[in-house]
Motif scaffolding. Structure first.
Motif, PDB file in Angstrom:
ATOM      1  N   ILE A  89       6.001  -5.773 -23.122  1.00 46.33           N
ATOM      2  CA  ILE A  89       6.423  -5.121 -21.958  1.00 46.33           C
ATOM      3  C   ILE A  89       7.427  -3.994 -22.092  1.00 46.33           C
ATOM      4  O   ILE A  89       8.709  -4.270 -22.439  1.00 46.33           O
ATOM      5  CB  ILE A  89       6.992  -6.019 -20.646  1.00 46.33           C
ATOM      6  CG1 ILE A  89       6.003  -7.088 -20.713  1.00 46.33           C
ATOM      7  CG2 ILE A  89       7.456  -5.435 -19.336  1.00 46.33           C
ATOM      8  CD1 ILE A  89       4.748  -6.701 -20.118  1.00 46.33           C
ATOM      9  N   ILE A  90       7.110  -2.875 -22.309  1.00 50.32           N
ATOM     10  CA  ILE A  90       8.058  -1.736 -22.533  1.00 50.32           C
ATOM     11  C   ILE A  90       8.147  -0.805 -21.362  1.00 50.32           C
ATOM     12  O   ILE A  90       7.459  -0.368 -20.452  1.00 50.32           O
ATOM     13  CB  ILE A  90       7.233  -0.730 -23.799  1.00 50.32           C
ATOM     14  CG1 ILE A  90       6.963  -1.852 -25.038  1.00 50.32           C
ATOM     15  CG2 ILE A  90       8.002   0.341 -24.096  1.00 50.32           C
ATOM     16  CD1 ILE A  90       6.052  -1.108 -26.048  1.00 50.32           C
ATOM     17  N   HIS A  91       9.343  -0.379 -21.187  1.00 54.13           N
ATOM     18  CA  HIS A  91      10.209   0.461 -20.015  1.00 54.13           C
ATOM     19  C   HIS A  91      10.576   1.771 -20.727  1.00 54.13           C
ATOM     20  O   HIS A  91      11.322   1.596 -21.729  1.00 54.13           O
ATOM     21  CB  HIS A  91      11.038  -0.201 -19.334  1.00 54.13           C
ATOM     22  CG  HIS A  91      11.501   0.366 -18.226  1.00 54.13           C
ATOM     23  ND1 HIS A  91      11.020   1.142 -17.113  1.00 54.13           N
ATOM     24  CD2 HIS A  91      12.906   0.867 -18.104  1.00 54.13           C
ATOM     25  CE1 HIS A  91      11.601   1.849 -16.441  1.00 54.13           C
ATOM     26  NE2 HIS A  91      12.883   1.894 -16.815  1.00 54.13           N
ATOM     27  N   SER A  92      10.368   2.832 -20.189  1.00 55.76           N
ATOM     28  CA  SER A  92      10.937   4.054 -20.993  1.00 55.76           C
ATOM     29  C   SER A  92      11.598   4.870 -19.294  1.00 55.76           C
ATOM     30  O   SER A  92      10.734   5.043 -18.423  1.00 55.76           O
ATOM     31  CB  SER A  92      10.024   4.676 -21.622  1.00 55.76           C
ATOM     32  OG  SER A  92      10.525   6.288 -22.082  1.00 55.76           O
ATOM     33  N   VAL A  93      12.697   5.423 -19.536  1.00 57.44           N
ATOM     34  CA  VAL A  93      13.188   6.104 -18.309  1.00 57.44           C
ATOM     35  C   VAL A  93      12.757   7.725 -18.497  1.00 57.44           C
ATOM     36  O   VAL A  93      12.606   8.144 -17.419  1.00 57.44           O
ATOM     37  CB  VAL A  93      14.620   6.029 -18.401  1.00 57.44           C
ATOM     38  CG1 VAL A  93      15.122   4.675 -18.031  1.00 57.44           C
ATOM     39  CG2 VAL A  93      15.404   6.769 -19.613  1.00 57.44           C
ATOM     40  N   HIS A 104      -0.125  -2.552 -24.480  1.00 58.53           N
ATOM     41  CA  HIS A 104       1.286  -2.898 -24.010  1.00 58.53           C
ATOM     42  C   HIS A 104       1.268  -2.490 -22.479  1.00 58.53           C
ATOM     43  O   HIS A 104       0.116  -2.239 -22.026  1.00 58.53           O
ATOM     44  CB  HIS A 104       2.506  -1.864 -24.778  1.00 58.53           C
ATOM     45  CG  HIS A 104       1.944  -0.381 -24.230  1.00 58.53           C
ATOM     46  ND1 HIS A 104       1.203   0.526 -24.819  1.00 58.53           N
ATOM     47  CD2 HIS A 104       2.746   0.188 -23.295  1.00 58.53           C
ATOM     48  CE1 HIS A 104       1.072   1.736 -24.269  1.00 58.53           C
ATOM     49  NE2 HIS A 104       2.256   1.588 -23.310  1.00 58.53           N
ATOM     50  N   ALA A 105       2.134  -2.917 -21.843  1.00 53.63           N
ATOM     51  CA  ALA A 105       2.177  -2.897 -20.287  1.00 53.63           C
ATOM     52  C   ALA A 105       3.487  -2.542 -19.950  1.00 53.63           C
ATOM     53  O   ALA A 105       4.665  -2.487 -20.954  1.00 53.63           O
ATOM     54  CB  ALA A 105       1.720  -4.218 -19.762  1.00 53.63           C
ATOM     55  N   GLY A 106       3.785  -2.035 -18.703  1.00 50.94           N
ATOM     56  CA  GLY A 106       5.056  -1.552 -18.140  1.00 50.94           C
ATOM     57  C   GLY A 106       5.401  -2.705 -17.222  1.00 50.94           C
ATOM     58  O   GLY A 106       4.765  -3.797 -16.827  1.00 50.94           O
ATOM     59  N   ASP A 146       7.898  11.292 -20.796  1.00 52.91           N
ATOM     60  CA  ASP A 146       7.215  11.572 -22.119  1.00 52.91           C
ATOM     61  C   ASP A 146       7.080  10.001 -23.034  1.00 52.91           C
ATOM     62  O   ASP A 146       6.534   9.874 -23.994  1.00 52.91           O
ATOM     63  CB  ASP A 146       7.622  12.605 -23.026  1.00 52.91           C
ATOM     64  CG  ASP A 146       9.127  12.517 -23.287  1.00 52.91           C
ATOM     65  OD1 ASP A 146       9.702  11.218 -23.085  1.00 52.91           O
ATOM     66  OD2 ASP A 146       9.521  13.212 -24.062  1.00 52.91           O
ATOM     67  N   GLY A 147       7.661   9.060 -22.539  1.00 48.74           N
ATOM     68  CA  GLY A 147       7.847   7.657 -23.176  1.00 48.74           C
ATOM     69  C   GLY A 147       8.764   7.654 -24.218  1.00 48.74           C
ATOM     70  O   GLY A 147       8.559   6.714 -25.070  1.00 48.74           O
ATOM     71  N   SER A 148       9.444   8.496 -24.425  1.00 57.23           N
ATOM     72  CA  SER A 148      10.552   8.646 -25.481  1.00 57.23           C
ATOM     73  C   SER A 148      11.749   7.571 -25.388  1.00 57.23           C
ATOM     74  O   SER A 148      12.039   7.255 -23.881  1.00 57.23           O
ATOM     75  CB  SER A 148      11.121   9.748 -25.697  1.00 57.23           C
ATOM     76  OG  SER A 148      11.942  10.366 -24.577  1.00 57.23           O
ATOM     77  N   PHE A 149      12.331   7.054 -26.195  1.00 53.85           N
ATOM     78  CA  PHE A 149      13.356   6.236 -26.019  1.00 53.85           C
ATOM     79  C   PHE A 149      12.769   4.740 -25.236  1.00 53.85           C
ATOM     80  O   PHE A 149      13.550   4.634 -24.084  1.00 53.85           O
ATOM     81  CB  PHE A 149      14.520   6.677 -25.308  1.00 53.85           C
ATOM     82  CG  PHE A 149      15.243   7.793 -25.858  1.00 53.85           C
ATOM     83  CD1 PHE A 149      15.695   7.684 -27.018  1.00 53.85           C
ATOM     84  CD2 PHE A 149      15.130   8.967 -25.310  1.00 53.85           C
ATOM     85  CE1 PHE A 149      16.262   8.801 -27.716  1.00 53.85           C
ATOM     86  CE2 PHE A 149      15.570  10.264 -25.981  1.00 53.85           C
ATOM     87  CZ  PHE A 149      16.207  10.185 -27.188  1.00 53.85           C
ATOM     88  N   PRO A 150      11.865   4.174 -25.782  1.00 60.66           N
ATOM     89  CA  PRO A 150      11.258   3.021 -25.115  1.00 60.66           C
ATOM     90  C   PRO A 150      12.189   1.814 -25.245  1.00 60.66           C
ATOM     91  O   PRO A 150      12.707   1.440 -26.390  1.00 60.66           O
ATOM     92  CB  PRO A 150       9.874   2.762 -25.816  1.00 60.66           C
ATOM     93  CG  PRO A 150      10.059   3.427 -27.007  1.00 60.66           C
ATOM     94  CD  PRO A 150      11.243   4.410 -27.080  1.00 60.66           C
TER      95      PRO A 150
END
Length: 487
Positions: free
Chosen positions: A292-296, A268-270, A299-303
């Protein structure tokens, strides 16, 4: 007009030239001095480009005039050299036969006669073919190593300076599947949504863990077919996506240090990753798409799943940027034949090329699926007995078996490719949509033209055909373009 203007040069040499009318119409014809202004030569639409008409005529060297007869009206192409004659405004073309022969300039001509009036295909053809002692000899135009490296450097610099955010559409949807979903439902969802891949969500882990693709369904159907004559809905119902992924890891001998199976980690990528990094991830991992995954959170939770990036989408960005400055990449003007991009039919005596896989429409669907797997290719040209192009069978076409639950009453060894392709055809869809899947080009087409065609939505490869006969000569895929330009 004198004998030279009327195409009456006493010479046995005739040169095939491709005339193009790119401005649309219902019926388009060609007429000129090369046929004595006495015959209307029909022009046919280019496959995949219904507004572009073409005709290939063998004409003798010398000075010629011609016009187009479009929907009952005589027209000329204002973007090509033209002159005023007794037939009104006509387009002109000059094919040199002897170094000392220079035709007289016609009255009212706005350009010197010794300039080709053809599009890039015929300009390329004239560079590919030289007239010497009455014979035609092939000379492949070569790009200098300096210009090739300059093109690759600028291409790489563009990808590096742009991010995944530029791939995001203004509006749209992204479909994700839960890993506990039965394979049968996933099969139908991909077909109904018209998508070849979907990311997988693991509710227990709270993260995306993989991607389900058309190739998964090819492997599933082949595996189930090995254990019975027909595929049943019950067999697909008992397999969840998670169970299939575990079984696939077992088949691929993917074991950890404790002998347990494990799946390949998600590629994956940001949104802030640059396009070059995303491109390399796709090519190096041999995947069709990258989520394309974004997490605020750190720790990458709630992607959040933003987009499914593909080489086709990246190529559209490239084409938009270089559309009006293609000269900054000199390699884009090269004919694809000269740079040997893609997979081609080997010439006599050549044994070091990767063979081009083709099948007849009467071949079994099982043969096509096995070839897709064993040759590690994404599509197979389907040809007539004379090797002229008829259709193409792609990995994503497998989802058509979900239509009317066709997989419940077919046998992979008995169904032909022709029958399988008919399942996915919608006779009520517009011509442009039906023709989109089958895109063709000529060996003399420029890399720029091929890239523009590949940038169209839904197009992942272009079939190279011989002009006129449509005999298959090769295939250029989106990944071929990126591998070539990245060196």
């Amino acid at each position: 007009m004198d004998s030279r203007e009327s195409g009456g040069i006493r010479n046995s040499i005739h040169i095939p030239m491709r005339f193009v009318w790119p401005y649309g119409g219902r019926s388009v014809f060609l007429c000129g001095t090369f046929n004595g202004w006495s015959e209307l030569q029909p022009m046919t639409p280019v496959e995949g480009c219904p507004t572009v008409f073409q005709a290939i005529c063998s004409i003798p060297p010398g000075y010629h005039q011609y016009k187009f007869f479009v929907d009952g009206e005589w027209k000329h192409d204002e973007h090509q050299p033209y002159a005023t004659s007794e037939y009104g405004i006509v387009n002109t073309i000059f094919l040199e036969t002897e170094p000392n022969y220079v035709p007289a300039s016609p009255v009212g001509s706005n350009v010197p006669p010794p300039v080709s009036n053809m599009d890039v295909d015929n300009d390329v053809f004239r560079r590919l073919v030289q007239i010497s002692d009455g014979t035609l000899t092939e000379t492949v135009p070569a790009i200098s190593e300096a210009n090739l490296q300059l093109s690759r450097h600028r291409f790489s610099a563009f990808l590096t300076s742009h991010t995944a955010y530029e791939l995001l559409p203004e509006s749209g949807k992204v479909v994700a599947l839960d890993i506990d979903l039965p394979v049968k439902q996933a099969f139908h969802i991909l077909y109904e949504q018209g998508i070849p891949t979907a990311p997988l969500w693991d509710f227990r882990k709270g993260q995306f863990v993989g991607v389900l693709s058309a190739m998964d369904f090819i492997l599933i159907l082949r595996e189930l077919g090995n254990h019975g004559s027909n595929l049943t809905e019950e067999e697909l119902e008992t397999h969840t996506i998670a169970a299939w992924k575990e079984g696939k890891a077992y088949m691929n001998r993917q074991f950890d240090g404790h002998g347990r199976t494990f799946s390949r980690p998600l590629v994956h990528a940001g949104p802030y990753d640059n396009l070059k990094d995303i491109t390399l991830k796709i090519l190096q991992n041999d995947v069709a798409t990258v989520p394309i995954i974004h997490s605020v959170s750190e720790d990458g939770s709630f992607p959040q799943l933003l987009h499914m990036a593909s080489l086709s989408g990246i190529l559209r960005c490239v084409c938009r940027y270089f559309r009006h400055c293609s000269s900054s990449l000199p390699v884009l003007q090269q004919p694809i034949y000269a740079i040997q991009i893609g997979t081609w039919v080997p010439k006599i005596g050549e044994s070091n090329r990767r063979p081009l896989s083709i099948l007849r429409p009467s071949a079994s669907l099982s043969a096509a699926l096995n070839l897709l797997i064993q040759a590690q290719i994404s599509s197979i040209p389907i040809v007539h007995d004379n090797n002229s192009l008829l259709d193409i069978y792609c990995r994503s076409d497998i989802t058509a078996l979900a239509k009317d639950k066709a997989y419940t009453h077919i046998n992979l060894n008995e169904m032909t490719i022709h029958q399988a392709l008919q399942l996915g055809q919608d006779p009520y869809s517009p011509y442009e949509l039906r023709s989109q899947r089958l895109q063709m080009c000529l060996p003399s087409d420029s890399l720029h033209k091929v890239m523009e065609r590949l940038a169209n939505p839904g197009v992942r490869r272009v079939i190279i055909v011989e002009a006129g006969s449509k005999r298959v000569e090769g295939v250029v895929s989106v990944s071929d373009v990126f591998r070539f330009l990245l060196g």
